[in-house]
Design an enzyme around this catalytic site. Structure first.
Site, PDB file in Angstrom:
ATOM      1  N   GLY A 174       0.905  -1.173   0.161  1.00 28.13           N
ATOM      2  CA  GLY A 174      -0.063  -0.018   0.106  1.00 28.13           C
ATOM      3  C   GLY A 174       0.736   1.248  -0.003  1.00 28.13           C
ATOM      4  CB  ALA A 176      -0.271   5.046   3.838  1.00 30.52           C
ATOM      5  CB  CYS A 177       2.191   0.050   3.705  1.00 34.69           C
ATOM      6  SG  CYS A 177       2.661  -1.379   4.945  1.00 34.69           S
ATOM      7  CB  ILE A 178       7.360   2.372   4.923  1.00 31.51           C
ATOM      8  CG1 ILE A 178       7.008   2.665   6.470  1.00 31.51           C
ATOM      9  CG2 ILE A 178       7.071   3.678   3.980  1.00 31.51           C
ATOM     10  CD1 ILE A 178       7.659   3.748   7.084  1.00 31.51           C
ATOM     11  CB  THR A 179       5.861  -3.506   5.591  1.00 32.07           C
ATOM     12  OG1 THR A 179       5.005  -3.196   6.754  1.00 32.07           O
ATOM     13  CG2 THR A 179       6.588  -4.869   5.923  1.00 32.07           C
TER      14      THR A 179
END
Length: 328
Positions: A174, A176-179
């Site tokens: 996604g 907004a996801c920085i995994t």
């Protein structure tokens, strides 16, 4: 895994078939998911900046699926009661901590059965999630359980075998996801291939979660086996979306953040989401209607009448991300 099988949304184009309908309005975009049928195979992400109770009510009233977020745990029971008092379906999220197990017990004792329960943690292929599936199925056997998030066929098989009614696929694709940046793990950059691999292994529905940038990506998700598509940033920023409006240099925005960001956690702990501003997009009704109309067009290009006719079309891998030098 063969390298040719690794692709994402921008790398794929679906191949048209002869159209058999006179107008796209004849195309049926609805999908059966659990005990209900929904207008389109789209669900807003269960994030604080995307869904709240008034929007959940509106979506349920208009035959759209929703999943309420789990970040106001003390209000979830009241939410279920209020939705069911309105004769609307209740769809909630839970985690896997001990207090969540207790919460499920409390619902069972009170005779409250939400129609849908999403077990929602960042790394869903875990013993803790499997235990939670067992517990919910024991205490609330009539709830439809969606478990995630996962990114491999093995995870899908394990969660289904544990009793999950659907699995949610997507580890950090996604916006907004920085995994993927913080841990080195995830389905970012090959999310659509992950959906395909997981759907091939699945006996039950798959929810494609994350990485959707355009309405056409919804059709691509369906082609590769998803039954429902979870969308965050594209369904944030609306009039009905949570969050306050901000005006910067004459342009209007709303705040949006990932599900484990500093803003949400309130303190700096294991942050795998980032804050951003999304442009103000007006009424969500218009966005969802546009998604429905674009899906109807996709069905007509597929040579079909119904949503799942998209599953039979050919596709080509164009690797546009390489050609264009994109590296996200």
């Amino acid at each position: 895994m063969h390298p040719a099988e690794v692709f994402d949304y921008e790398d794929i184009q679906l191949v048209p078939n002869k159209c058999i309908i006179d107008s796209r309005s004849e195309a049926d975009t609805s999908i059966e998911f659990g005990p209900r049928r929904f207008k389109i195979p789209v669900v807003p992400a269960n994030m604080e900046t995307v869904i709240n109770e008034p929007l959940a009510v509106w979506l349920a009233e208009h035959d759209y699926f929703y999943v309420m977020h789990r970040f106001q745990p003390e209000d979830r029971r009241g939410f279920i009661e209020r939705m069911q008092a309105k004769s609307l379906f209740a769809s909630i999220s839970v985690g896997v901590k001990p207090e969540e197990v207790t919460f499920i017990d409390e619902l069972a004792t009170a005779g409250l059965t939400p129609e849908y329960i999403t077990i929602d943690i960042a790394h869903g292929h875990s013993d803790a999630v499997i235990r939670m599936i067992h517990h919910i199925k024991q205490q609330l056997p009539n709830s439809f359980v969606i478990a995630g998030n996962v990114g491999t066929p093995e995870a899908v098989r394990e969660l289904e075998n544990a009793g999950a009614d659907a699995t949610k696929v997507g580890i950090g694709p996604g916006k907004a996801c920085i995994t993927k940046l913080k841990t080195g793990f995830g389905t970012g950059g090959w999310q659509l291939a992950a959906v395909r691999l997981c759907a091939k292994a699945a006996r039950k529905p798959i929810v494609a979660d994350g990485g959707i940038r355009y309405n056409g990506d919804i059709a691509k998700s369906i082609r590769f086996g998803a039954s429902m598509v979870m969308i965050g940033s594209m369904l944030a920023g609306h009039e009905q979306s949570p969050g306050s409006l901000l005006t910067i240099d004459g342009r209007t925005f709303k705040q949006y953040w990932g599900s484990a960001s500093e803003k949400q956690k309130g303190a700096y702990r294991n942050v795998e989401g980032k804050q951003m501003l999304v442009p103000y997009r007006g009424d969500i009704d218009q966005t969802l209607t546009a998604m429905e109309e674009d899906l109807q067009s996709a069905i007509s290009y597929a040579g079909g009448r119904n949503l799942l006719d998209i599953r039979t079309v050919d596709y080509v891998i164009v690797k546009s991300s390489i050609l264009n030098g994109d590296n996200y």
